[in-house]
Design an enzyme around this catalytic site. Structure first.
Site, mmCIF file in Angstrom:
data_model
loop_
_atom_site.group_PDB
_atom_site.id
_atom_site.type_symbol
_atom_site.label_atom_id
_atom_site.label_comp_id
_atom_site.label_asym_id
_atom_site.label_seq_id
_atom_site.Cartn_x
_atom_site.Cartn_y
_atom_site.Cartn_z
ATOM 1 N N LYS A 55 0.850 -1.203 0.000
ATOM 2 C CA LYS A 55 0.000 0.000 0.000
ATOM 3 C C LYS A 55 0.881 1.246 0.000
ATOM 4 O O LYS A 55 0.691 2.147 -0.804
ATOM 5 C CB LYS A 55 -0.919 -0.040 1.223
ATOM 6 N N GLU A 63 10.466 -4.565 4.771
ATOM 7 C CA GLU A 63 10.625 -5.965 4.347
ATOM 8 C C GLU A 63 10.292 -6.119 2.861
ATOM 9 O O GLU A 63 11.030 -6.736 2.095
ATOM 10 C CB GLU A 63 9.685 -6.878 5.153
ATOM 11 N N GLY A 87 -4.946 -1.703 4.866
ATOM 12 C CA GLY A 87 -4.115 -2.824 4.417
ATOM 13 C C GLY A 87 -4.760 -4.180 4.661
ATOM 14 O O GLY A 87 -4.856 -5.024 3.769
ATOM 15 N N ARG A 88 -5.249 -4.377 5.887
ATOM 16 C CA ARG A 88 -5.820 -5.696 6.225
ATOM 17 C C ARG A 88 -7.201 -5.907 5.613
ATOM 18 O O ARG A 88 -7.770 -6.990 5.707
ATOM 19 C CB ARG A 88 -5.843 -5.871 7.741
ATOM 20 N N GLU A 126 -5.147 -6.588 14.653
ATOM 21 C CA GLU A 126 -4.603 -5.274 14.294
ATOM 22 C C GLU A 126 -5.723 -4.220 14.368
ATOM 23 O O GLU A 126 -5.459 -3.051 14.613
ATOM 24 C CB GLU A 126 -3.979 -5.301 12.889
ATOM 25 N N HIS A 175 -5.976 -32.846 17.443
ATOM 26 C CA HIS A 175 -4.836 -33.649 17.905
ATOM 27 C C HIS A 175 -3.709 -32.764 18.413
ATOM 28 O O HIS A 175 -2.570 -33.203 18.518
ATOM 29 C CB HIS A 175 -4.347 -34.549 16.769
ATOM 30 N N LYS A 179 9.040 -0.691 14.591
ATOM 31 C CA LYS A 179 9.685 -0.345 13.304
ATOM 32 C C LYS A 179 10.748 0.734 13.541
ATOM 33 O O LYS A 179 11.832 0.696 12.965
ATOM 34 C CB LYS A 179 8.657 0.194 12.302
#
Ligand code: F6P
Length: 560
Positions: free
Chosen positions: A214, A220, A274-275, A361, A392, A517
């Site tokens: 965005k 990263e 973003g999400r 978030e 399990h 950050k």
């Protein structure tokens, strides 16, 4: 009614629910489940979906009180404000209009007075055209070969949603057929191991890299983008970037600065969080490259169907509203801090990781939208795995340890049915036997008396006792097509928004991710100067200094 600066916890509706907790503590799901009228009122159907929330620790009265809470929180008004494009993300002064990303072409949804739907469809049409060119082989790479593999670089919302949808569609017969001979991979982590895994077995000559960000500033993503640009140019020369790299971003100036042709950039807008961006080019481009636009369009239509339901259905019959209210009930009143997302579908294995971001978030906040400290907790700890794998693994804790409200998600028709002759049931029926059994095991439990009747030895009775009274809800989808995947996504997105609207927080900002950050920037500078000039460590506490020292002295990272 709560004034805009009042806290929801100061309202009568909230206090009423607080008092009601004592009534509910006296109940057991074993008994609540015997009331057929109650259970019937807790079933909701819409567009092929069936929601059953009768195994929540709630009575009809609880639901009424929660609906009163919704009114006190002005929930309906807040939903309308979202759809009307008001700047409800006040700390970033933005509209929240991911619903416009999947709106029909003739819809009118305005941000700052302008209908955004035509812009949305311009980008969708551009994706359709571009993905058809790539898929048909009419767009070729630098050496004239068709691009059959795609690596999508992105992190957080520019990764988790598209990965979830990709994983969900991989075995859908229609999507599977249309993806023949193609691969879609996702590079998210800045760990160079992720680069190695992504390029393993791929040829730059036949690979298209889609950089998804965005902001186009995420550390990263940008380093991974530079790394794959190097991978392409080392093999094919600098001019190959134009053919092998495209971008998705709201920041088209930075896309161009990076060296990607603006004609090969796919825009979205700051009114898409973003999400909440999987329905923008963030998801639609990589997914269309893999499955074709027509499959992805069905996904958008499924989400849009839920949007319309969410916008126009009265709150007492509104699935995301009810789910959101029940989550508020579990977190803020019953005090359950977590929620397990348990799809009985391997295709939904990346659903919980996506919802983790969407929910945590969005709602992991400590102050109200007006900046007042909250006297109650918001958000929940979301986690999950597909059943039956989770059974399990961590279900022991869910059955006999902590109480964790569970979302069971089941699919009626398998994407890939198998029936072996002579078996008692088909493989999918075997899976679904567990889907139907687990909620009752949690709700009813098993008493010492029942165990005694079964002649269980005395010393084992405490260990084999299940307290029960553990809440869950069940959501049954008719099948798992692209359309249903879109429905599921939108239900959870809106549920999270409902929770935030009721708690009175801003579910659409994420200031909490910034501090880490900033501190990483200091460390990055120090690593650079220590490695290049041997600068001694400065400005870090004893702990970080010791760890950094050990890292610098013993690491085998290439020296610059
Ligand atoms: O980590 C925070 C965050 O801003 C997320 O909200 C976002 O989804 C992710 O980083 C990626 O951001 P971008 O798409 O700008 O690279």
């Amino acid at each position: 009614m709560a004034s805009s600066t009042a806290l929801i916890s100061d309202t009568e509706a909230w206090k009423d629910l607080k008092g009601h907790v004592e009534d509910i503590k006296k109940t057991h799901l074993r008994d609540l489940m015997t009331d057929a009228n109650r259970c019937q009122s807790m079933m909701m159907e819409f567009d092929g979906l069936l929601l059953d929330y009768s195994r929540q620790r709630a009575t009809v009265e609880t639901v009424d009180k929660l609906l009163n809470l919704a009114k006190a929180a002005q929930l309906t008004e807040k939903i309308s404000r979202m759809f009307n494009g008001e700047h409800i993300n006040s700390t970033e002064n933005r509209s929240v209009l991911h619903v416009a990303l999947r709106a029909p072409k003739d819809a009118v949804i305005k941000a700052d007075g302008k209908n955004v739907v035509p812009e949305v469809w311009n980008v969708l049409d551009k994706i359709k055209e571009f993905s058809e060119k790539i898929r048909s082989g009419s767009w070729v790479g630098a050496t004239g070969k068709p691009l059959k593999d795609v690596i999508a670089i992105g992190i957080g919302g520019s990764f988790l949603g598209p990965l979830f949808v990709h994983t969900a569609l991989q075995t859908d017969p229609e999507a599977l057929e249309s993806a023949k001979g193609r691969q879609l991979r996702f590079l998210a982590n800045i760990d160079p191991v992720d680069v190695a895994r992504n390029i393993n077995g791929l040829n730059p000559e036949t690979t298209l890299v889609v950089v998804v960000s965005k902001t186009f500033t995420t550390a990263e993503t940008m380093l991974n983008a530079r790394t794959l640009r190097e991978w392409i140019t080392a093999a094919l020369g600098a001019s190959a970037v134009a053919k092998h790299m495209v971008a998705v971003s709201t920041n088209l100036a930075l896309v161009e600065k990076f060296g990607i042709d603006p004609n090969n950039a796919f825009a979205f807008w700051d009114w898409v969080g973003g999400r909440y961006s999987v329905c923008s080019a963030v998801g639609v481009l990589p997914l269309s490259l893999q499955y074709g636009f027509s499959v992805v369009e069905k996904f958008l239509k499924g989400a849009s169907s839920i949007d319309q339901h969410f916008q126009s259905t009265p709150i007492e019959k509104n699935i995301p509203v009810l789910l959101g209210l029940l989550s508020v009930w579990n977190v803020s009143f019953l005090g359950y801090p977590a929620r397990a997302i348990l799809p009985y579908s391997q295709a939904l294995e990346k659903f919980a990781p996506h919802i983790q971001q969407v929910s945590m978030e969005s709602n992991g906040k400590g102050v109200s939208i007006d900046g007042l400290p909250l006297p109650f907790e918001t958000g929940e700890i979301d986690f999950g795995e597909p059943g039956t794998n989770g059974q399990h693994s961590f279900y022991q804790l869910i059955h006999q340890g902590r109480v964790i409200p569970c979302d069971f998600i089941g699919i009626v028709k398998s994407q890939q049915p198998v029936y072996l002759k002579g078996e008692v049931v088909s493989n999918h029926d075997e899976l679904m036997s567990n889907f139907f059994a687990q909620p009752d095991a949690l709700a009813y439990g098993k008493t010492p008396e029942q165990l005694q009747k079964e002649n269980v030895s005395e010393n084992l009775i405490p260990h084999k006792t299940f307290s029960g009274n553990r809440p869950s809800l069940s959501l049954l989808l008719p099948e798992l097509t692209a359309y249903n995947v879109g429905q599921l996504l939108a239900i959870y997105e809106h549920r999270v928004a409902v929770q935030g609207f009721v708690w009175g927080i801003n579910s659409f900002d994420q200031w909490g991710v910034e501090l880490g950050k900033v501190l990483a920037t200091h460390v990055r500078k120090q690593l650079h100067s220590s490695r290049t000039q041997g600068t001694t460590l400065e400005g870090f506490n004893y702990s970080t200094t010791t760890l950094l020292k050990r890292y610098l002295e013993t690491s085998s990272e290439p020296q610059m």
